[in-house]
Design an enzyme around this catalytic site. Sequence first.
Site, mmCIF file in Angstrom:
data_model
loop_
_atom_site.group_PDB
_atom_site.id
_atom_site.type_symbol
_atom_site.label_atom_id
_atom_site.label_comp_id
_atom_site.label_asym_id
_atom_site.label_seq_id
_atom_site.Cartn_x
_atom_site.Cartn_y
_atom_site.Cartn_z
ATOM 1 N N THR A 1 42.384 45.261 42.207
ATOM 2 C CA THR A 1 42.573 44.746 40.852
ATOM 3 C C THR A 1 41.462 43.767 40.472
ATOM 4 O O THR A 1 40.877 43.126 41.337
ATOM 5 C CB THR A 1 43.940 44.024 40.786
ATOM 6 O OG1 THR A 1 44.016 43.302 39.566
ATOM 7 C CG2 THR A 1 44.126 43.042 41.929
ATOM 8 N N ASP A 2 41.249 43.620 39.165
ATOM 9 C CA ASP A 2 40.275 42.621 38.704
ATOM 10 C C ASP A 2 40.778 41.190 38.918
ATOM 11 O O ASP A 2 40.010 40.238 38.832
ATOM 12 C CB ASP A 2 39.924 42.844 37.219
ATOM 13 C CG ASP A 2 41.115 42.788 36.271
ATOM 14 O OD1 ASP A 2 42.255 42.618 36.736
ATOM 15 O OD2 ASP A 2 40.891 42.923 35.043
ATOM 16 N N GLU A 3 42.086 41.054 39.219
ATOM 17 C CA GLU A 3 42.636 39.701 39.379
ATOM 18 C C GLU A 3 42.071 38.968 40.588
ATOM 19 O O GLU A 3 42.231 37.751 40.702
ATOM 20 C CB GLU A 3 44.160 39.767 39.500
ATOM 21 C CG GLU A 3 44.805 40.324 38.268
ATOM 22 C CD GLU A 3 46.308 40.118 38.253
ATOM 23 O OE1 GLU A 3 46.816 39.276 38.998
ATOM 24 O OE2 GLU A 3 46.967 40.810 37.469
ATOM 25 N N TYR B 1 50.247 37.214 44.499
ATOM 26 C CA TYR B 1 49.877 38.640 44.377
ATOM 27 C C TYR B 1 48.365 38.831 44.497
ATOM 28 O O TYR B 1 47.886 39.584 45.346
ATOM 29 C CB TYR B 1 50.369 39.220 43.040
ATOM 30 C CG TYR B 1 49.677 40.510 42.665
ATOM 31 C CD1 TYR B 1 49.897 41.676 43.381
ATOM 32 C CD2 TYR B 1 48.768 40.559 41.595
ATOM 33 C CE1 TYR B 1 49.244 42.856 43.057
ATOM 34 C CE2 TYR B 1 48.116 41.737 41.259
ATOM 35 C CZ TYR B 1 48.341 42.884 41.995
ATOM 36 O OH TYR B 1 47.693 44.050 41.678
ATOM 37 N N LYS C 1 45.935 40.715 47.370
ATOM 38 C CA LYS C 1 45.029 41.834 47.050
ATOM 39 C C LYS C 1 43.598 41.466 47.465
ATOM 40 O O LYS C 1 42.873 42.300 48.009
ATOM 41 C CB LYS C 1 45.073 42.171 45.561
ATOM 42 C CG LYS C 1 46.367 42.801 45.081
ATOM 43 C CD LYS C 1 46.693 44.131 45.744
ATOM 44 C CE LYS C 1 45.767 45.262 45.339
ATOM 45 N NZ LYS C 1 46.239 46.574 45.864
HETATM 46 P P1 NAD Z 1 53.921 49.782 41.210
HETATM 47 O O1 NAD Z 1 54.637 48.517 41.577
HETATM 48 O O2 NAD Z 1 54.319 50.509 39.982
HETATM 49 O O3 NAD Z 1 54.043 50.828 42.432
HETATM 50 C C1 NAD Z 1 53.895 50.459 43.760
HETATM 51 C C2 NAD Z 1 54.423 51.591 44.642
HETATM 52 O O4 NAD Z 1 54.196 51.224 46.017
HETATM 53 C C3 NAD Z 1 55.931 51.832 44.495
HETATM 54 O O5 NAD Z 1 56.188 53.213 44.396
HETATM 55 C C4 NAD Z 1 56.519 51.264 45.772
HETATM 56 O O6 NAD Z 1 57.707 51.902 46.202
HETATM 57 C C5 NAD Z 1 55.373 51.483 46.768
HETATM 58 N N1 NAD Z 1 55.429 50.562 47.902
HETATM 59 C C6 NAD Z 1 55.587 49.208 47.869
HETATM 60 N N2 NAD Z 1 55.599 48.708 49.129
HETATM 61 C C7 NAD Z 1 55.419 49.773 49.975
HETATM 62 C C8 NAD Z 1 55.321 49.892 51.372
HETATM 63 N N3 NAD Z 1 55.417 48.824 52.185
HETATM 64 N N4 NAD Z 1 55.116 51.116 51.900
HETATM 65 C C9 NAD Z 1 55.022 52.215 51.091
HETATM 66 N N5 NAD Z 1 55.114 52.150 49.749
HETATM 67 C C10 NAD Z 1 55.315 50.941 49.197
HETATM 68 O O7 NAD Z 1 52.394 49.402 41.191
HETATM 69 P P2 NAD Z 1 51.210 49.934 40.232
HETATM 70 O O8 NAD Z 1 51.157 49.106 39.012
HETATM 71 O O9 NAD Z 1 51.277 51.408 40.150
HETATM 72 O O10 NAD Z 1 49.938 49.527 41.119
HETATM 73 C C11 NAD Z 1 49.409 50.418 42.092
HETATM 74 C C12 NAD Z 1 48.161 49.834 42.699
HETATM 75 O O11 NAD Z 1 47.186 49.599 41.694
HETATM 76 C C13 NAD Z 1 48.378 48.479 43.398
HETATM 77 O O12 NAD Z 1 47.590 48.446 44.561
HETATM 78 C C14 NAD Z 1 47.881 47.468 42.371
HETATM 79 O O13 NAD Z 1 47.425 46.289 43.005
HETATM 80 C C15 NAD Z 1 46.751 48.244 41.734
HETATM 81 N N6 NAD Z 1 46.388 47.856 40.365
HETATM 82 C C16 NAD Z 1 47.359 47.840 39.394
HETATM 83 C C17 NAD Z 1 46.994 47.542 38.069
HETATM 84 C C18 NAD Z 1 48.024 47.552 36.947
HETATM 85 O O14 NAD Z 1 47.677 47.281 35.814
HETATM 86 N N7 NAD Z 1 49.288 47.891 37.206
HETATM 87 C C19 NAD Z 1 45.661 47.242 37.773
HETATM 88 C C20 NAD Z 1 44.706 47.252 38.791
HETATM 89 C C21 NAD Z 1 45.093 47.577 40.079
HETATM 90 O O1 TDX Z 2 57.445 39.565 29.309
HETATM 91 C C1 TDX Z 2 56.253 39.310 29.453
HETATM 92 N N1 TDX Z 2 55.607 38.558 28.506
HETATM 93 C C2 TDX Z 2 54.291 38.244 28.587
HETATM 94 O O2 TDX Z 2 53.765 37.562 27.702
HETATM 95 C C3 TDX Z 2 55.484 39.788 30.592
HETATM 96 C C4 TDX Z 2 56.153 40.605 31.653
HETATM 97 C C5 TDX Z 2 54.145 39.469 30.653
HETATM 98 N N2 TDX Z 2 53.557 38.708 29.701
HETATM 99 C C6 TDX Z 2 52.100 38.429 29.770
HETATM 100 C C7 TDX Z 2 51.583 37.955 31.111
HETATM 101 C C8 TDX Z 2 50.173 38.545 31.143
HETATM 102 O O3 TDX Z 2 49.274 37.687 30.462
HETATM 103 O O4 TDX Z 2 51.456 39.699 29.555
HETATM 104 C C9 TDX Z 2 50.277 39.848 30.364
HETATM 105 C C10 TDX Z 2 50.428 41.074 31.247
HETATM 106 O O5 TDX Z 2 51.445 40.798 32.201
HETATM 107 P P1 TDX Z 2 51.827 41.825 33.371
HETATM 108 O O6 TDX Z 2 52.207 43.129 32.776
HETATM 109 O O7 TDX Z 2 52.790 41.137 34.277
HETATM 110 O O8 TDX Z 2 50.406 42.073 34.062
HETATM 111 P P2 TDX Z 2 49.348 41.091 34.801
HETATM 112 O O9 TDX Z 2 50.000 39.895 35.353
HETATM 113 O O10 TDX Z 2 48.179 40.932 33.877
HETATM 114 O O11 TDX Z 2 48.941 42.046 36.045
HETATM 115 C C11 TDX Z 2 48.766 43.478 35.863
HETATM 116 O O12 TDX Z 2 47.405 43.823 35.812
HETATM 117 C C12 TDX Z 2 46.670 43.678 36.992
HETATM 118 C C13 TDX Z 2 49.444 44.241 36.985
HETATM 119 O O13 TDX Z 2 50.827 43.902 37.035
HETATM 120 C C14 TDX Z 2 48.776 43.997 38.306
HETATM 121 O O14 TDX Z 2 49.366 44.796 39.330
HETATM 122 C C15 TDX Z 2 47.326 44.331 38.182
HETATM 123 O O15 TDX Z 2 46.654 43.965 39.350
#
Ligand code: NAD
Ligand code: TDX
Length: 333
Positions: free
Chosen positions: A122-124, A149, A153
């Site tokens: 992630t960019d975080e 988190y 990562k």
């Molecule tokens: P998500 O929470 O929707 O899905 C995570 C999945 O991993 C779930 O299906 C869960 O059951 C599985 N999991 C968790 N712990 C496990 C374990 N110990 N063994 C096997 N499976 C396990 O997450 P997401 O948003 O799809 O993110 C996926 C990946 O992308 C992560 O690595 C996250 O850091 C990265 N990422 C997410 C975002 C975003 O915007 N959501 C952005 C950049 C990077």
């Molecule tokens: O109810 C809400 N109200 C609100 O204002 C929630 C759930 C979030 N927020 C804000 C917090 C953040 O500034 O919205 C923005 C996005 O929040 P999230 O969806 O929780 O995402 P963020 O914390 O930015 O992280 C996401 O992007 C990077 C993913 O969850 C991560 O897994 C990924 O690494």
Amino acid sequence: MARKILVTGAAGFIGSNFVHYLVANTDDVVTVLDKFTYAGNEASLTGLPENRVTVVRGDICDAEVVDRLVADSDVVVHYAAESHNDNSLHDPRPFLDTNIIGTYTLLEAVRRHGKRYHHISTDEVYGDLELDDPNRFTEATPYNPSSPYSSTKAGSDMLVRAWVRSFGVQATISNCSNNYGPRQHVEKFIPRQITNILVGERPKLYGEGLNVRDWIHADDHSSAVLRIVEAGRIGETYLIGADGEKNNKEVLELILTGMGQPADAYDHVVDRPGHDLRYAIDSTKLRTELGWQPSFPDFEKGLAATIDWYRENEAWWQPQKAATEAKYKEQGQ
Ligand code: NAD
Ligand code: TDX
């Protein structure tokens, strides 16, 4: 020739979109390894051809199951993670187990079996930017994570780099910005607000909503990952982003008006502790070196399609909605 790809965490949001993408765009045969935590959803993998996708229920920290599945694959793409910042502030331990020990377990297996590994991050990991900073994150930006988190990562990325340098593991890393699209858990910002409106709850904005996220459609994340798996240089990191910066208030107003509500029909709730102000990705390296481009540059159009998906797939999200909101309510959010 068809590759055998092991995709971890593919019952979650981005991993499931990647598997749907692979099935539609390659001949690859996929094995999913997922623990089915609260974030994993069997319904995200329905409709996929049984002769191309096998689902294994298991933990990436389980060295035995990981070893067996890695031995039988050509490529490992590692999405599994505890992924929600808010959860990490209340109970960090599962983040350490899955994000650090899980990644370590996979790295040891790919090292033993000499397999190609791609690490999803992630960019975080880079921390945050001021609103008026003219610079965006690049591959050279120093790591400076803020939350449990993002620090786990960042730790997992460092493990990958060490396993490349010390043991010659054939790995690449990608750090992507905020994804949106179908099958995202209702705990996350965009699906939470869409489904709140659908169930008659008011959307909830943290603080003043001036925090900026750099939105990318999940399918664009998938196309970038596939490009890196096929053509990325071993040991390299690639940032993935689609120039989609918007503040949370703007996004929420687009959701509200897109769903026929007044733009101010939301509540301000208590802010997230340590809330990162702004993320912004410079994806020049990915675009120039690997020729990648996003296919969904129009955020408003992608958001409208995402709203439609949640409208049409209530059975997918309804079972998680009440418990997710009850948890937020306890936290004053
Ligand atoms: P998500 O929470 O929707 O899905 C995570 C999945 O991993 C779930 O299906 C869960 O059951 C599985 N999991 C968790 N712990 C496990 C374990 N110990 N063994 C096997 N499976 C396990 O997450 P997401 O948003 O799809 O993110 C996926 C990946 O992308 C992560 O690595 C996250 O850091 C990265 N990422 C997410 C975002 C975003 O915007 N959501 C952005 C950049 C990077
Ligand atoms: O109810 C809400 N109200 C609100 O204002 C929630 C759930 C979030 N927020 C804000 C917090 C953040 O500034 O919205 C923005 C996005 O929040 P999230 O969806 O929780 O995402 P963020 O914390 O930015 O992280 C996401 O992007 C990077 C993913 O969850 C991560 O897994 C990924 O690494």
